[in-house]
Design a protein around this motif. Structure first.
Motif, PDB file in Angstrom:
ATOM      1  N   GLU A  38       0.842  -1.183   0.000  1.00  0.00           N
ATOM      2  CA  GLU A  38       0.000   0.000   0.000  1.00  0.00           C
ATOM      3  C   GLU A  38       0.885   1.244   0.000  1.00  0.00           C
ATOM      4  N   LEU A  39       0.651   2.138  -0.961  1.00  0.00           N
ATOM      5  CA  LEU A  39       1.407   3.381  -1.021  1.00  0.00           C
ATOM      6  C   LEU A  39       0.461   4.545  -1.315  1.00  0.00           C
ATOM      7  N   GLU A  40       0.749   5.684  -0.712  1.00  0.00           N
ATOM      8  CA  GLU A  40      -0.017   6.896  -0.964  1.00  0.00           C
ATOM      9  C   GLU A  40       0.673   7.695  -2.061  1.00  0.00           C
ATOM     10  N   LEU A  41      -0.044   7.970  -3.149  1.00  0.00           N
ATOM     11  CA  LEU A  41       0.518   8.657  -4.306  1.00  0.00           C
ATOM     12  C   LEU A  41      -0.185   9.980  -4.563  1.00  0.00           C
ATOM     13  N   THR A  42       0.592  10.947  -5.031  1.00  0.00           N
ATOM     14  CA  THR A  42      -0.010  12.188  -5.508  1.00  0.00           C
ATOM     15  C   THR A  42      -0.524  11.937  -6.928  1.00  0.00           C
ATOM     16  N   ALA A  43      -1.344  12.848  -7.437  1.00  0.00           N
ATOM     17  CA  ALA A  43      -1.847  12.695  -8.803  1.00  0.00           C
ATOM     18  C   ALA A  43      -0.694  12.687  -9.801  1.00  0.00           C
ATOM     19  N   GLU A  44       0.320  13.512  -9.541  1.00  0.00           N
ATOM     20  CA  GLU A  44       1.479  13.579 -10.429  1.00  0.00           C
ATOM     21  C   GLU A  44       2.245  12.265 -10.422  1.00  0.00           C
ATOM     22  N   GLU A  45       2.372  11.660  -9.251  1.00  0.00           N
ATOM     23  CA  GLU A  45       3.082  10.382  -9.146  1.00  0.00           C
ATOM     24  C   GLU A  45       2.323   9.267  -9.860  1.00  0.00           C
ATOM     25  N   VAL A  46       1.005   9.314  -9.796  1.00  0.00           N
ATOM     26  CA  VAL A  46       0.203   8.306 -10.500  1.00  0.00           C
ATOM     27  C   VAL A  46       0.468   8.379 -12.001  1.00  0.00           C
ATOM     28  N   VAL A  47       0.498   9.593 -12.541  1.00  0.00           N
ATOM     29  CA  VAL A  47       0.742   9.773 -13.973  1.00  0.00           C
ATOM     30  C   VAL A  47       2.105   9.227 -14.359  1.00  0.00           C
ATOM     31  N   HIS A  48       3.135   9.618 -13.636  1.00  0.00           N
ATOM     32  CA  HIS A  48       4.487   9.178 -13.976  1.00  0.00           C
ATOM     33  C   HIS A  48       4.662   7.679 -13.741  1.00  0.00           C
ATOM     34  N   MET A  49       4.038   7.151 -12.690  1.00  0.00           N
ATOM     35  CA  MET A  49       4.138   5.714 -12.441  1.00  0.00           C
ATOM     36  C   MET A  49       3.520   4.927 -13.590  1.00  0.00           C
ATOM     37  N   ASN A  50       2.352   5.345 -14.046  1.00  0.00           N
ATOM     38  CA  ASN A  50       1.722   4.680 -15.189  1.00  0.00           C
ATOM     39  C   ASN A  50       2.646   4.691 -16.404  1.00  0.00           C
ATOM     40  N   ASN A  51       3.336   5.811 -16.616  1.00  0.00           N
ATOM     41  CA  ASN A  51       4.246   5.901 -17.760  1.00  0.00           C
ATOM     42  C   ASN A  51       5.449   4.976 -17.597  1.00  0.00           C
ATOM     43  N   TYR A  52       6.030   4.949 -16.394  1.00  0.00           N
ATOM     44  CA  TYR A  52       7.190   4.085 -16.150  1.00  0.00           C
ATOM     45  C   TYR A  52       6.814   2.606 -16.231  1.00  0.00           C
ATOM     46  N   CYS A  53       5.562   2.284 -15.895  1.00  0.00           N
ATOM     47  CA  CYS A  53       5.129   0.885 -15.896  1.00  0.00           C
ATOM     48  C   CYS A  53       5.280   0.241 -17.270  1.00  0.00           C
ATOM     49  N   VAL A  54       5.147   1.011 -18.326  1.00  0.00           N
ATOM     50  CA  VAL A  54       5.273   0.458 -19.679  1.00  0.00           C
ATOM     51  C   VAL A  54       6.641  -0.180 -19.855  1.00  0.00           C
ATOM     52  N   GLU A  55       7.703   0.573 -19.546  1.00  0.00           N
ATOM     53  CA  GLU A  55       9.058   0.045 -19.707  1.00  0.00           C
ATOM     54  C   GLU A  55       9.366  -1.025 -18.666  1.00  0.00           C
ATOM     55  N   THR A  56       8.970  -0.791 -17.399  1.00  0.00           N
ATOM     56  CA  THR A  56       9.243  -1.771 -16.347  1.00  0.00           C
ATOM     57  C   THR A  56       8.608  -3.114 -16.679  1.00  0.00           C
ATOM     58  N   SER A  57       7.401  -3.088 -17.238  1.00  0.00           N
ATOM     59  CA  SER A  57       6.716  -4.318 -17.636  1.00  0.00           C
ATOM     60  C   SER A  57       7.474  -5.039 -18.741  1.00  0.00           C
ATOM     61  N   GLU A  58       7.983  -4.266 -19.697  1.00  0.00           N
ATOM     62  CA  GLU A  58       8.744  -4.871 -20.799  1.00  0.00           C
ATOM     63  C   GLU A  58      10.039  -5.505 -20.295  1.00  0.00           C
ATOM     64  N   VAL A  59      10.746  -4.808 -19.391  1.00  0.00           N
ATOM     65  CA  VAL A  59      12.022  -5.304 -18.872  1.00  0.00           C
ATOM     66  C   VAL A  59      11.836  -6.542 -18.013  1.00  0.00           C
ATOM     67  N   THR A  60      10.794  -6.542 -17.173  1.00  0.00           N
ATOM     68  CA  THR A  60      10.592  -7.649 -16.237  1.00  0.00           C
ATOM     69  C   THR A  60       9.759  -8.781 -16.820  1.00  0.00           C
ATOM     70  N   GLY A  61       8.994  -8.503 -17.876  1.00  0.00           N
ATOM     71  CA  GLY A  61       8.102  -9.514 -18.424  1.00  0.00           C
ATOM     72  C   GLY A  61       6.895  -9.766 -17.547  1.00  0.00           C
ATOM     73  N   LYS A  62       6.559  -8.796 -16.694  1.00  0.00           N
ATOM     74  CA  LYS A  62       5.452  -8.956 -15.756  1.00  0.00           C
ATOM     75  C   LYS A  62       4.330  -7.979 -16.100  1.00  0.00           C
ATOM     76  N   ASP A  63       3.102  -8.326 -15.709  1.00  0.00           N
ATOM     77  CA  ASP A  63       1.923  -7.533 -16.051  1.00  0.00           C
ATOM     78  C   ASP A  63       1.584  -6.512 -14.976  1.00  0.00           C
ATOM     79  N   TYR A  64       0.749  -5.571 -15.350  1.00  0.00           N
ATOM     80  CA  TYR A  64       0.252  -4.555 -14.429  1.00  0.00           C
ATOM     81  C   TYR A  64      -1.035  -3.984 -15.002  1.00  0.00           C
ATOM     82  N   GLU A  65      -1.735  -3.207 -14.197  1.00  0.00           N
ATOM     83  CA  GLU A  65      -2.929  -2.496 -14.655  1.00  0.00           C
ATOM     84  C   GLU A  65      -2.739  -1.009 -14.396  1.00  0.00           C
ATOM     85  N   ARG A  66      -3.057  -0.211 -15.396  1.00  0.00           N
ATOM     86  CA  ARG A  66      -2.960   1.233 -15.222  1.00  0.00           C
ATOM     87  C   ARG A  66      -3.941   1.703 -14.151  1.00  0.00           C
ATOM     88  N   ILE A  67      -3.542   2.715 -13.419  1.00  0.00           N
ATOM     89  CA  ILE A  67      -4.449   3.326 -12.449  1.00  0.00           C
ATOM     90  C   ILE A  67      -5.209   4.434 -13.163  1.00  0.00           C
TER      91      ILE A  67
END
Length: 419
Positions: free
Chosen positions: A196-225
């Motif tokens: 559980e983590l508390e995120l600002t709106a700005e952090e949510v946006v950037h996290m969603n963007n970083y998830c694209v590359e992190t998912s590709e590198v790790t081969g693991k799935d995620y769901e956008r917030i």
């Protein structure tokens, strides 16, 4: 024929028989109880011996089991003579932790820059663990005498040179390290059920963007917030790892290091409460992705106290940042300490409670060189392009704006970027 006795009347001979019967019964009862007590005592001794045997066997089995599991790790033993160990810090075990931006096919032992650098210091007397993040863009002295970003050392000479860099610049006695990449961090978080983590709106946006590359590198799935609004979210491995990579918000690398320490705190909290099945899963999945210089014996010794460790305060280094991120003769943006030797003193006070620590001559020299390169001081005979001998203490572009994190951006209609 005998005389029939009236009903309900007792005679002396009857009393004697009854007393004798009661006495015999009491003796038998006492004898049986004593026999039962003896059996219980003997049984307790047997149970005690059995418990002791089970404990001893359990310890031996755990040791053997751990030894087998330890074989999954990538052991990389270092040449201690090349680590530039400065001095013994007493009852502290200091460990270098490297988070690597390694991609598929790249070794985690060399050739890549360390995306994050931390020092974990274990107080072996109190079991308190303190963590310091070294900002990866910090200007530090490299093995060849030149200056570069802190994370460059790992790409030049792997963990051995990276540890030497920390010891050389910070007066430390680090001898061992552990390195992991994106996937290992994501796997640990998923094995622990996310966090559980508390995120600002700005952090949510950037996290969603970083998830694209992190998912590709790790081969693991995620769901956008979505929607991308502030709130407390339950993040999986890809999401939490991506959160730890964010550096585009105010505070840049300083804030990212803070996020990384928060993620580690969450992992430690959950791991200490995890059951054996979960820990076994983590070992099987993560150990093959870990490179370390510790021996199996050393790791077992550390693991033996793992549940009693208490994560204490965490900090980021350096503490003082100069008013410029540009260094004369160097390209790119750097984290430039404005009081390097003073920061090293503060580091030793924080980690080892050394209130009157005196830095080494090496640190004094490094501090002086950083001040010269950043323009904080001017050596004799130096004149800058503006005809002064004050280095960069003047404001040739008519002032600056601060981003709130002590990194100053000079503005001019003739120049672009940070100066």
């Amino acid at each position: 024929m005998g005389t029939k006795r009236p009903s309900g009347r007792r005679y002396p001979e009857d009393e004697r028989e009854m007393r004798a019967a009661r006495s015999t019964s009491e003796r038998r009862r006492l004898a049986l109880e004593e026999k039962r007590r003896a059996k219980k005592k003997k049984r307790r001794r047997r149970i005690g011996i059995l418990v002791a045997e089970v404990i001893i066997l359990s310890v031996l089995c755990v040791f053997a089991y751990a030894t087998v599991k330890m074989d999954k790790l990538d052991f990389n033993f270092l040449d201690e003579d090349k680590l530039e160990v400065y001095k013994d810090t007493g009852p502290y075990t200091n460990i270098a932790l490297f988070g690597l931006d390694a991609r598929e096919g790249e070794s985690i032992e060399s050739g890549v820059r360390s995306d994050s650098m931390m020092i974990a210091s274990i107080n072996n007397e109190t079991n308190e663990v303190k963590v310091v993040s070294i900002f990866r863009d910090t200007l530090l002295k490299q093995q060849d005498g030149t200056f570069d970003k802190a994370n460059a050392a790992y790409s030049y000479g792997g963990p051995q040179e990276a540890i030497a860099l920390l010891n050389r610049n910070l007066d430390l006695d680090i001898k061992n390290y552990m390195s992991v990449d994106f996937k290992a961090l994501s796997d640990v978080i998923d094995a622990l059920g996310g966090m559980e983590l508390e995120l600002t709106a700005e952090e949510v946006v950037h996290m969603n963007n970083y998830c694209v590359e992190t998912s590709e590198v790790t081969g693991k799935d995620y769901e956008r917030i979505e929607p991308e609004v502030a709130g407390t979210y339950h993040l999986n491995g890809v999401q939490a790892t991506s959160y730890a990579r964010i550096r585009a918000t105010a505070g840049g690398d300083y804030k990212r290091a803070e996020r990384q320490r928060l993620v580690i705190e969450k992992i430690v909290e959950k791991a200490q409460k995890a059951n054996l099945k979960t820990l076994d899963k983590i070992i099987d999945v993560v150990f093959p992705q870990v490179s370390t210089s510790f021996s199996s014996k050393d790791l077992i010794g550390i693991a033996a106290n793992a549940l009693s460790y208490q994560l204490g305060e965490t900090q980021g280094f350096p503490y003082s940042i100069a008013d410029t991120d540009v260094v004369d003769g160097y390209e790119g943006s750097y984290v430039v300490p404005s009081d390097f030797d003073g920061d090293v003193k503060k580091l030793h006070e924080f980690l080892f409670n050394e209130k009157d620590y005196q830095v080494s001559d090496t640190v004094k020299e490094i501090s002086h060189e950083i001040d010269v390169m950043s323009g904080a001081i001017v050596e004799d005979g130096y004149t800058d392009e503006y005809g002064t001998d004050e280095g960069y203490s003047e404001e040739p572009y008519g002032g600056y704006e601060s981003d709130g994190y002590e990194t100053d951006v000079y503005e001019s209609e003739n120049y672009e970027g940070s100066y």
